[in-house]
Write a protein that holds these residues in place. Structure first.
Motif, PDB file in Angstrom:
ATOM      1  N   LYS A   1       0.668  -1.156   0.022  1.00 44.93           N
ATOM      2  CA  LYS A   1       0.288  -0.112  -0.306  1.00 44.93           C
ATOM      3  C   LYS A   1       0.808   1.764  -0.305  1.00 44.93           C
ATOM      4  O   LYS A   1       0.053   2.238  -0.405  1.00 44.93           O
ATOM      5  CB  LYS A   1      -0.769  -0.125   0.896  1.00 44.93           C
ATOM      6  CG  LYS A   1      -2.015  -1.381   1.240  1.00 44.93           C
ATOM      7  CD  LYS A   1      -2.934  -0.879   2.493  1.00 44.93           C
ATOM      8  CE  LYS A   1      -3.598  -2.115   2.789  1.00 44.93           C
ATOM      9  NZ  LYS A   1      -4.366  -2.434   3.822  1.00 44.93           N
ATOM     10  N   GLU A   2       2.155   0.784   0.715  1.00 41.77           N
ATOM     11  CA  GLU A   2       3.366   2.079   0.370  1.00 41.77           C
ATOM     12  C   GLU A   2       3.325   2.798  -0.991  1.00 41.77           C
ATOM     13  O   GLU A   2       4.279   1.588  -2.123  1.00 41.77           O
ATOM     14  CB  GLU A   2       4.113   1.560   0.926  1.00 41.77           C
ATOM     15  CG  GLU A   2       5.790   2.940   1.127  1.00 41.77           C
ATOM     16  CD  GLU A   2       4.776   4.240   2.077  1.00 41.77           C
ATOM     17  OE1 GLU A   2       4.176   5.468   0.942  1.00 41.77           O
ATOM     18  OE2 GLU A   2       4.439   4.035   3.302  1.00 41.77           O
ATOM     19  N   ARG A   3       3.493   4.086  -1.130  1.00 38.48           N
ATOM     20  CA  ARG A   3       3.111   4.297  -2.805  1.00 38.48           C
ATOM     21  C   ARG A   3       4.757   5.003  -2.608  1.00 38.48           C
ATOM     22  O   ARG A   3       5.246   5.201  -3.600  1.00 38.48           O
ATOM     23  CB  ARG A   3       2.263   5.541  -2.937  1.00 38.48           C
ATOM     24  CG  ARG A   3       1.125   4.427  -3.363  1.00 38.48           C
ATOM     25  CD  ARG A   3       1.214   3.986  -4.808  1.00 38.48           C
ATOM     26  NE  ARG A   3       0.477   3.422  -5.493  1.00 38.48           N
ATOM     27  CZ  ARG A   3      -0.600   3.713  -6.201  1.00 38.48           C
ATOM     28  NH1 ARG A   3      -0.350   5.061  -6.469  1.00 38.48           N
ATOM     29  NH2 ARG A   3      -1.594   3.090  -6.811  1.00 38.48           N
ATOM     30  N   ARG A   4       4.744   5.912  -1.411  1.00 34.87           N
ATOM     31  CA  ARG A   4       6.109   6.671  -1.830  1.00 34.87           C
ATOM     32  C   ARG A   4       7.088   6.592  -0.588  1.00 34.87           C
ATOM     33  O   ARG A   4       6.982   7.527   0.784  1.00 34.87           O
ATOM     34  CB  ARG A   4       5.649   8.184  -1.873  1.00 34.87           C
ATOM     35  CG  ARG A   4       4.591   8.957  -2.313  1.00 34.87           C
ATOM     36  CD  ARG A   4       4.677  10.048  -2.339  1.00 34.87           C
ATOM     37  NE  ARG A   4       5.487  10.684  -2.994  1.00 34.87           N
ATOM     38  CZ  ARG A   4       5.644  12.142  -1.802  1.00 34.87           C
ATOM     39  NH1 ARG A   4       4.989  11.849  -0.319  1.00 34.87           N
ATOM     40  NH2 ARG A   4       7.416  12.281  -1.812  1.00 34.87           N
TER      41      ARG A   4
ATOM     42  N   TYR B   1       6.259   8.618  -8.871  1.00 37.42           N
ATOM     43  CA  TYR B   1       4.833   9.244  -8.888  1.00 37.42           C
ATOM     44  C   TYR B   1       4.345   8.199  -9.912  1.00 37.42           C
ATOM     45  O   TYR B   1       4.363   7.189 -10.278  1.00 37.42           O
ATOM     46  CB  TYR B   1       5.288  10.424 -10.165  1.00 37.42           C
ATOM     47  CG  TYR B   1       5.970  11.177  -9.750  1.00 37.42           C
ATOM     48  CD1 TYR B   1       5.587  12.331  -8.789  1.00 37.42           C
ATOM     49  CD2 TYR B   1       7.100  11.678  -9.779  1.00 37.42           C
ATOM     50  CE1 TYR B   1       5.845  13.555  -7.757  1.00 37.42           C
ATOM     51  CE2 TYR B   1       8.488  12.329  -9.442  1.00 37.42           C
ATOM     52  CZ  TYR B   1       8.104  13.001  -8.318  1.00 37.42           C
ATOM     53  OH  TYR B   1       8.428  14.195  -8.055  1.00 37.42           O
ATOM     54  N   PHE B   2       2.731   8.029 -10.500  1.00 36.48           N
ATOM     55  CA  PHE B   2       1.737   7.401 -10.935  1.00 36.48           C
ATOM     56  C   PHE B   2       0.860   8.390 -12.069  1.00 36.48           C
ATOM     57  O   PHE B   2       0.525   9.326 -11.557  1.00 36.48           O
ATOM     58  CB  PHE B   2       0.772   6.363  -9.738  1.00 36.48           C
ATOM     59  CG  PHE B   2       1.926   5.478  -9.283  1.00 36.48           C
ATOM     60  CD1 PHE B   2       2.228   4.607  -8.965  1.00 36.48           C
ATOM     61  CD2 PHE B   2       2.486   6.346  -8.011  1.00 36.48           C
ATOM     62  CE1 PHE B   2       2.910   3.230  -8.148  1.00 36.48           C
ATOM     63  CE2 PHE B   2       3.058   5.188  -6.753  1.00 36.48           C
ATOM     64  CZ  PHE B   2       3.578   3.853  -7.126  1.00 36.48           C
TER      65      PHE B   2
ATOM     66  N   GLU C   1      -3.339   7.440 -12.300  1.00 37.48           N
ATOM     67  CA  GLU C   1      -4.493   6.177 -12.119  1.00 37.48           C
ATOM     68  C   GLU C   1      -5.276   6.252 -13.332  1.00 37.48           C
ATOM     69  O   GLU C   1      -5.452   7.330 -13.587  1.00 37.48           O
ATOM     70  CB  GLU C   1      -4.696   6.542 -10.802  1.00 37.48           C
ATOM     71  CG  GLU C   1      -3.356   6.036  -9.857  1.00 37.48           C
ATOM     72  CD  GLU C   1      -3.726   6.349  -8.269  1.00 37.48           C
ATOM     73  OE1 GLU C   1      -4.834   7.910  -8.440  1.00 37.48           O
ATOM     74  OE2 GLU C   1      -2.829   5.770  -7.375  1.00 37.48           O
TER      75      GLU C   1
ATOM     76  N   SER D   1      -2.856   1.457 -12.081  1.00 42.62           N
ATOM     77  CA  SER D   1      -2.535   2.689 -11.738  1.00 42.62           C
ATOM     78  C   SER D   1      -0.899   2.501 -11.897  1.00 42.62           C
ATOM     79  O   SER D   1      -0.644   0.903 -12.099  1.00 42.62           O
ATOM     80  CB  SER D   1      -2.187   2.162 -10.865  1.00 42.62           C
ATOM     81  OG  SER D   1      -1.650   3.497  -9.713  1.00 42.62           O
TER      82      SER D   1
ATOM     83  N   GLU E   1       3.645   2.955 -12.307  1.00 44.61           N
ATOM     84  CA  GLU E   1       4.296   4.412 -12.376  1.00 44.61           C
ATOM     85  C   GLU E   1       4.550   4.712 -13.379  1.00 44.61           C
ATOM     86  O   GLU E   1       5.176   4.293 -14.223  1.00 44.61           O
ATOM     87  CB  GLU E   1       5.578   3.649 -11.485  1.00 44.61           C
ATOM     88  CG  GLU E   1       6.675   4.091 -10.848  1.00 44.61           C
ATOM     89  CD  GLU E   1       7.850   3.726 -10.358  1.00 44.61           C
ATOM     90  OE1 GLU E   1       8.889   4.435  -9.972  1.00 44.61           O
ATOM     91  OE2 GLU E   1       7.536   2.377  -9.502  1.00 44.61           O
TER      92      GLU E   1
ATOM     93  N   ASN F   1       3.300  14.314 -11.770  1.00 45.14           N
ATOM     94  CA  ASN F   1       1.705  13.758 -11.916  1.00 45.14           C
ATOM     95  C   ASN F   1       1.073  14.530 -12.786  1.00 45.14           C
ATOM     96  O   ASN F   1       1.162  14.896 -14.068  1.00 45.14           O
ATOM     97  CB  ASN F   1       1.153  14.733 -10.078  1.00 45.14           C
ATOM     98  CG  ASN F   1       1.794  16.624 -10.671  1.00 45.14           C
ATOM     99  OD1 ASN F   1       2.607  16.485 -10.611  1.00 45.14           O
ATOM    100  ND2 ASN F   1       0.340  16.593 -10.529  1.00 45.14           N
TER     101      ASN F   1
END
Length: 622
Positions: free
Chosen positions: A139-142, A419-420, A422, A461, A463, A493
C-alpha cells in the motif's frame, strides 16, 4: 543507551522465591533492583545452572532484554515458559515475543503473542507479522529511505530534535560533563550535543550543547520552542527517599535563553514523585506539550500524555491521549509535526520487533487510530525518536538496528519520489465500469512499458516518470479500443485521473435466453445446460447474421485471479460446444468476469446463492 529512557523506572520482579536464596543471587537481586543489569547478569549466569527458578530465569532474561541482547533474552524466557508454562505472566510473554522478533524468529513470536493475547483476555488471533508488513508495503506509494547519518559513532546517539537548521541529540560520547560509567549498561552518562543540518539533510560537526544544560546526570529527549529560546528536556533524578525507592526517575526540565545564555533548568510542575515524565515534544504553536509517562492514568507501562501551556507559561492538567495511541504496553518518544501528525514509538501494537514508529493524526482533541510506518522506518530492533519535516520530506530516526555504528544510532530519513498515473476503464455510453479490460501503457517510441487486466473496480495504476510522454490503450471484447495520450511535468504527476472510455461494438445488444449453471470449481458443461445451449444454436443457424457473447461468472469463493481464470474456462467450454455444433468461431465471443457481477450479492452466501452465481449468460448481437 535509550533503554535508560525506555525502562529506567522498571523495578525488580515481585515474584518471591519460596526457598532460601544463595548469597550470589541475593547480591544479583540487589544489583537488579538498582538497574545494574550488566553486573546482575554476570552473577545470575553463575547461578542459573543450579537454580532454574521462575524468578531467576525471568530476571536474567530481563537483564539482557533491557540491554538489547535479544538472543540471550529469548533463551532464558524460553526456559521460563518451558518449565513454568502457566506461571509466566503476560508482561514476560510479551518480552519473549519481542525478543524473538529481535532475532527475526517471527513464526515463533506470533505463537507467543497468541499466548499473550490469551493471558490478557483477548480472544482474537494474533496476526501473522510478515504477512501484515508485506500487505503494508504493497500500500506504500512513496516509501521512506533510511541511511546512516554522519553524526553516529561507536557510542550511543539518539533522540534528535529540530532547532532551526540544527539538531540537538543525546549521546554517550565524551562531552563536557563528568563521564563516570552508568551501571545499567557500562556506557558513559548521556549529554546533549548539537550538529548542523546541511542541504542534503545530513547532520555534521557535532559539539557539546550548553554547559548550563548538560550535567553529571543523563540528559536526553529534548524539544525547542519555535523561536529557539525555550528548551524542554529530560534528565534522570535520584529519588528523594533512597531507602524506599532505589531507581532514578526521569523528569522534564525547562530552561529559557536570556542574553545568549540558558537559565538554570527547573522542573516542570506536572512532574510527579515516584513516576517518570520524559520525551517532551512541543506542537507547532507552542501551546501544547506532549510527553511520555508512567504516572497514574496510564493504559500500560508508559503512555503519551498532553498538557496545555497557558499564556503565562504555566501548565494545565496532563491528559492521556487515549486508546487510539496508547496500549497496555509502552508508548514513548512523541513528536508533533507542523501538519499535526503525532509520531511516536510503541511495542504494544503490531511491530517488526521492539519499538516501532507509528503515526496518529491530531484533530482538535481527538487522535486517529495509530498506523505503523512500515518496514523501512521500522526494523526487528528498537526504532524510536522519529522526527520529520513534511515540507522538506526530511527527518531523522533513532534505532539500534543491525548495520549501525554503535548500540543506538541516528539515521537520516528521506522520502522517495514515486509518481503514478491512475484511472478507470468504463463504458462510454453507460459509464459502467469494465472489469476484465486490458490496459496497456506505451512510451513515446511505442514500446510497451506495462499492462494489466483491471479488476471489478475497473481501476488501474502505473508508475510514471517526470517530463515524459505516454500513451494508454484500453481493450475489451465487444468494445472498440480506447486511447489516451498524456505528458508529465517536472513533478511527474497527472492533474486528474485518466478515464479510458470504451465504446460497445454494437449499440444495442439484445439480451436473450436464460443462463446455464456450473458445479463448484468446475468448467464442465452439465447435461441439463445443453438443452438451453441447443436452443440458442438452432436460433443462430436460422439467423446467420447474429453473433453471440458468452459471459461466464463464478461465486465469491477463491481469489479474484483464480475466479477470473475459472470463469474464462467456463466461457471457453461453452464456446467449444457451439463450435462442435457447427457455429463458426468468428461469430462467438467468450468472456470471463470472475465474481464481479453476482446475481446474489452476499458475503456469507448459502449454497443456493453460490449456485446462482456460477453461471454463463448470453447476449445476441446483430
Amino acid at each position: 543507551m535509550k533503554k535508560i529512557i525506555l525502562s529506567i523506572c522498571i523495578l525488580a520482579s515481585a515474584v518471591q522465591l519460596a526457598n532460601a536464596q544463595s548469597s550470589t543471587q541475593k547480591k544479583a537481586d540487589k544489583l537488579f533492583g538498582k538497574a545494574r543489569y550488566v553486573q546482575a547478569a554476570e552473577l545470575y549466569e553463575k547461578e542459573v545452572n543450579e537454580n532454574k527458578s521462575l524468578d531467576l530465569l525471568e530476571k536474567l532474561g530481563d537483564c539482557y532484554y533491557y540491554n538489547g541482547k535479544m538472543n540471550n533474552a529469548a533463551k532464558y524466557y524460553a526456559q521460563a515458559l518451558e518449565l513454568y508454562p502457566e506461571q509466566v505472566d503476560a508482561e514476560h510473554l510479551h518480552r519473549y515475543a519481542m525478543s524473538l522478533k529481535g532475532n527475526k524468529d517471527y513464526s515463533k513470536a506470533d505463537k507467543i503473542m497468541q499466548k499473550y493475547n490469551a493471558k490478557v483476555g483477548r480472544v482474537k488471533t494474533a496476526p501473522n507479522t510478515l504477512a501484515y508488513f508485506t500487505e503494508l508495503e504493497k500500500k506504500e506509494r512513496r516509501p521512506f529511505i533510511v541511511t546512516n547519518s554522519s553524526i553516529s559513532t561507536k557510542d550511543s546517539e539518539w533522540g534528535a530534535a529540530f532547532n532551526a537548521n540544527q539538531i540537538i541529540f543525546a549521546s554517550s560520547r565524551e562531552g563536557d560533563s563528568s563521564k563516570k560509567k552508568y551501571k545499567w549498561n557500562n556506557e558513559n552518562y548521556l549529554d546533549l550535543f548539537i550538529a548542523e543540518v546541511d542541504e542534503e539533510g545530513d547532520a555534521t560537526g557535532a559539539t557539546p550543547f550548553s554547559k548550563e544544560i548538560n550535567s553529571s546526570a543523563h540528559e536526553g529527549g529534548v524539544t525547542f520552542s519555535g523561536d529557539g529560546n525555550t528548551i524542554y528536556f529530560t534528565r534522570n533524578v535520584k529519588p528523594k527517599n533512597r531507602k524506599g525507592d532505589k531507581i532514578s526517575h526521569l523528569k522534564i526540565f525547562k530552561s529559557t535563553k536570556v542574553g545568549g545564555t540558558w537559565t538554570e533548568p527547573i522542573e516542570v510542575s506536572f512532574n510527579q514523585e515516584g513516576y517518570s515524565t520524559a520525551h517532551p515534544a512541543l506542537n507547532k504553536n507552542n501551546t501544547k506539550l506532549y510527553f511520555a509517562s508512567d504516572m497514574p492514568g496510564t493504559e500500560g507501562g508508559f503512555d503519551i500524555f498532553v498538557v496545555d501551556i497557558n499564556k503565562d507559561g504555566s501548565f494545565g492538567e496532563p491528559k492521556n491521549v487515549g486508546p487510539n495511541v496508547n496500549t497496555e504496553n509502552r508508548e514513548q518518544f512523541p513528536f508533533v509535526s507542523d501538519e499535526n501528525n503525532l509520531y511516536f514509538s510503541s511495542d504494544g501494537r503490531m511491530t517488526l520487533g521492539g519499538l516501532d514508529v507509528f503515526v496518529s493524526k491530531i484533530e482538535g482533541n481527538s487522535y486517529s487510530k495509530a498506523q505503523n510506518l512500515g518496514n523501512v522506518i521500522n526494523s526487528n530492533k528498537d526504532d524510536f525518536g522519529f522526527i520529520y519535516d513534511e515540507g522538506t520530506e526530511k527527518g531523522f530516526l533513532s534505532s539500534n538496528r543491525d548495520g549501525g555504528q554503535g548500540s543506538d544510532d541516528i539515521y537520516r530519513v528521506d522520502r522517495k519520489q514515486i509518481y503514478f498515473v491512475e484511472g478507470v476503464a468504463q463504458d462510454s455510453k453507460t459509464g459502467e465500469l469494465l472489469p476484465g479490460a486490458e490496459v496497456v501503457m506505451f512510451d513515446n517510441t511505442g514500446k510497451v512499458i506495462t499492462k494489466t487486466i483491471v479488476g471489478k473496480d475497473g481501476a488501474f495504476s502505473f508508475e510514471i516518470q517526470p517530463t515524459s510522454d505516454y500513451k494508454l490503450t484500453g481493450e475489451l471484447l465487444t468494445y472498440d479500443p480506447s486511447t489516451v495520450e498524456f505528458s508529465t511535468g517536472k513533478k511527474g504527476n497527472i492533474e486528474q485521473n485518466v478515464i479510458l472510455k470504451l465504446t460497445p461494438v454494437v449499440p444495442d445488444p439484445v439480451l436473450v435466453t436464460k443462463p446455464i449453471y456450473f458445479e463448484f470449481d468446475k468448467a464442465i458443461l452439465v447435461d441439463d445446460s445443453k438443452t438451453e445451449l441447443d436452443r440458442i444454436i438452432n436460433f443462430m443457424k436460422e439467423h446467420p447474421t447474429f453473433r453471440i457473447e458468452v459471459a461466464s461468472y463464478t461465486d465469491n469463493r477463491g481469489t479474484d485471479a483464480y475466479n477470473m481464470s475459472l470463469s474464462a474456462r467456463r466461457a471457453n467450454s461453452v464456446k467449444e460446444y457451439f463450435v462442435e455444433q457447427g457455429i463458426e468461431e468468428g461469430r462467438l465471443v467468450s468472456v470471463g468476469y470472475g465474481e464481479t457481477k453476482p446475481v446474489e450479492d452476499c458475503k456469507k452466501c448459502t449454497d443456493e446463492q453460490h449456485a446462482k452465481n456460477r453461471r454463463s449468460e448470453f447476449t445476441l448481437i446483430k
